[in-house]
Design a protein around this motif. Sequence first.
Motif, PDB file in Angstrom:
ATOM      1  N   GLY A  95      -6.170 -14.855 -41.088  1.00 33.01           N
ATOM      2  CA  GLY A  95      -6.407 -14.681 -39.663  1.00 33.01           C
ATOM      3  C   GLY A  95      -5.254 -13.968 -38.992  1.00 33.01           C
ATOM      4  N   ALA A  96      -5.561 -13.026 -38.139  1.00 32.06           N
ATOM      5  CA  ALA A  96      -4.524 -12.274 -37.418  1.00 32.06           C
ATOM      6  C   ALA A  96      -4.178 -12.970 -36.115  1.00 32.06           C
ATOM      7  N   LEU A  97      -2.875 -13.039 -35.841  1.00 27.75           N
ATOM      8  CA  LEU A  97      -2.349 -13.509 -34.570  1.00 27.75           C
ATOM      9  C   LEU A  97      -1.431 -12.399 -34.047  1.00 27.75           C
ATOM     10  N   PRO A  98      -2.009 -11.305 -33.538  1.00 22.43           N
ATOM     11  CA  PRO A  98      -1.189 -10.177 -33.103  1.00 22.43           C
ATOM     12  C   PRO A  98      -0.559 -10.430 -31.727  1.00 22.43           C
ATOM     13  N   VAL A  99       0.733 -10.136 -31.638  1.00 21.35           N
ATOM     14  CA  VAL A  99       1.508 -10.378 -30.429  1.00 21.35           C
ATOM     15  C   VAL A  99       2.242  -9.100 -30.050  1.00 21.35           C
ATOM     16  N   ALA A 100       2.200  -8.733 -28.789  1.00 15.82           N
ATOM     17  CA  ALA A 100       2.953  -7.572 -28.307  1.00 15.82           C
ATOM     18  C   ALA A 100       4.410  -7.992 -28.141  1.00 15.82           C
ATOM     19  N   LEU A 101       5.215  -7.679 -29.145  1.00 16.83           N
ATOM     20  CA  LEU A 101       6.640  -7.990 -29.077  1.00 16.83           C
ATOM     21  C   LEU A 101       7.336  -7.045 -28.105  1.00 16.83           C
ATOM     22  N   SER A 102       6.976  -5.769 -28.160  1.00 13.08           N
ATOM     23  CA  SER A 102       7.496  -4.781 -27.217  1.00 13.08           C
ATOM     24  C   SER A 102       6.343  -3.885 -26.783  1.00 13.08           C
ATOM     25  N   PRO A 103       6.529  -3.066 -25.757  1.00  9.52           N
ATOM     26  CA  PRO A 103       5.415  -2.237 -25.277  1.00  9.52           C
ATOM     27  C   PRO A 103       4.830  -1.378 -26.397  1.00  9.52           C
ATOM     28  N   LEU A 104       3.517  -1.319 -26.413  1.00 11.17           N
ATOM     29  CA  LEU A 104       2.789  -0.592 -27.450  1.00 11.17           C
ATOM     30  C   LEU A 104       2.166   0.679 -26.891  1.00 11.17           C
ATOM     31  N   VAL A 121      -4.815  -8.532 -28.657  1.00  9.95           N
ATOM     32  CA  VAL A 121      -3.373  -8.674 -28.843  1.00  9.95           C
ATOM     33  C   VAL A 121      -2.841  -9.581 -27.739  1.00  9.95           C
ATOM     34  N   PHE A 122      -2.050 -10.568 -28.129  1.00 16.22           N
ATOM     35  CA  PHE A 122      -1.504 -11.513 -27.159  1.00 16.22           C
ATOM     36  C   PHE A 122      -0.444 -10.837 -26.295  1.00 16.22           C
ATOM     37  N   THR A 123      -0.617 -10.956 -24.997  1.00 11.25           N
ATOM     38  CA  THR A 123       0.363 -10.525 -24.004  1.00 11.25           C
ATOM     39  C   THR A 123       0.376 -11.604 -22.920  1.00 11.25           C
ATOM     40  N   ARG A 124       1.273 -11.485 -22.018  1.00 17.95           N
ATOM     41  CA  ARG A 124       1.249 -12.359 -20.832  1.00 17.95           C
ATOM     42  C   ARG A 124       1.047 -11.466 -19.636  1.00 17.95           C
ATOM     43  N   GLU A 125      -0.139 -11.547 -19.068  1.00 23.89           N
ATOM     44  CA  GLU A 125      -0.512 -10.716 -17.918  1.00 23.89           C
ATOM     45  C   GLU A 125      -0.312  -9.234 -18.235  1.00 23.89           C
ATOM     46  N   GLY A 126      -0.669  -8.853 -19.468  1.00 20.52           N
ATOM     47  CA  GLY A 126      -0.592  -7.467 -19.899  1.00 20.52           C
ATOM     48  C   GLY A 126       0.794  -6.996 -20.280  1.00 20.52           C
ATOM     49  N   ARG A 127       1.747  -7.898 -20.315  1.00 30.31           N
ATOM     50  CA  ARG A 127       3.120  -7.516 -20.612  1.00 30.31           C
ATOM     51  C   ARG A 127       3.557  -8.062 -21.969  1.00 30.31           C
ATOM     52  N   SER A 128       4.381  -7.285 -22.651  1.00 35.18           N
ATOM     53  CA  SER A 128       4.933  -7.705 -23.937  1.00 35.18           C
ATOM     54  C   SER A 128       6.087  -8.683 -23.703  1.00 35.18           C
ATOM     55  N   PHE A 129       6.503  -9.339 -24.789  1.00 29.94           N
ATOM     56  CA  PHE A 129       7.641 -10.247 -24.712  1.00 29.94           C
ATOM     57  C   PHE A 129       8.888  -9.509 -24.223  1.00 29.94           C
ATOM     58  N   ALA A 130       9.120  -8.296 -24.704  1.00 29.63           N
ATOM     59  CA  ALA A 130      10.305  -7.519 -24.317  1.00 29.63           C
ATOM     60  C   ALA A 130      10.304  -7.155 -22.838  1.00 29.63           C
ATOM     61  N   ASP A 131       9.136  -7.100 -22.217  1.00 24.32           N
ATOM     62  CA  ASP A 131       9.034  -6.765 -20.798  1.00 24.32           C
ATOM     63  C   ASP A 131       9.499  -7.901 -19.892  1.00 24.32           C
ATOM     64  N   LEU A 132       9.688  -9.087 -20.468  1.00 24.93           N
ATOM     65  CA  LEU A 132       9.952 -10.286 -19.676  1.00 24.93           C
ATOM     66  C   LEU A 132      11.385 -10.766 -19.862  1.00 24.93           C
ATOM     67  N   SER A 133      11.802 -11.664 -18.982  1.00 25.18           N
ATOM     68  CA  SER A 133      13.119 -12.273 -19.116  1.00 25.18           C
ATOM     69  C   SER A 133      13.060 -13.700 -18.595  1.00 25.18           C
ATOM     70  N   GLY A 134      14.070 -14.476 -18.934  1.00 22.24           N
ATOM     71  CA  GLY A 134      14.230 -15.833 -18.417  1.00 22.24           C
ATOM     72  C   GLY A 134      13.023 -16.728 -18.641  1.00 22.24           C
TER      73      GLY A 134
END
Length: 161
Positions: A95-104, A121-134
């Motif tokens: 099973g695939a669990l694709p996550v946007a680590l950085s912008p694609l 692909v998992f994002t948070r509100e369309g944003r990758s993990f790298a797009d976020l902070s704190g």
Amino acid sequence: MVDRIRIFLSWCHRDAVLKTALLEELLPALRFTDLTVEWWEDSHLTCGEEFLPSILDRLDQADFGLLLLSPKYFASSFIRERELPRFVGPGADGGALPVALSPLPAFSPEHDLGGVERTLVFTREGRSFADLSGARRTRFANDLAASIRRRALSSNGYREL
């Protein structure tokens, strides 16, 4: 009911800093679920282990692949040839669990994303993990842990209104 899953972490070593930051948030969040999660990544290889047979063996044992997606990830021929086909595409057996680590890059015909473009692909509100902070990174990881749990338990069906 499933109570234990094995996750193979598929990531590009050039994304090590982001991967470490995500795991620092995600692993504690996964411990708060009713699942026991067993984790493997190639960093777990020990002295004297053969690289390719060990990775292929862990791929065979995995229930899911946590795919930490980035442009660097898709540029890795090893990932594209050995890891990615196990989780997406016609020959996938995990099973695939694709996550946007950085912008694609945008999913379009000129970008060959190995079948990932057909998955959510998992994002948070369309944003990758790298797009976020704190705290937003913590929420990303908490939401990802909940999504992994739902996927593992196949509890993503109809819900009451």
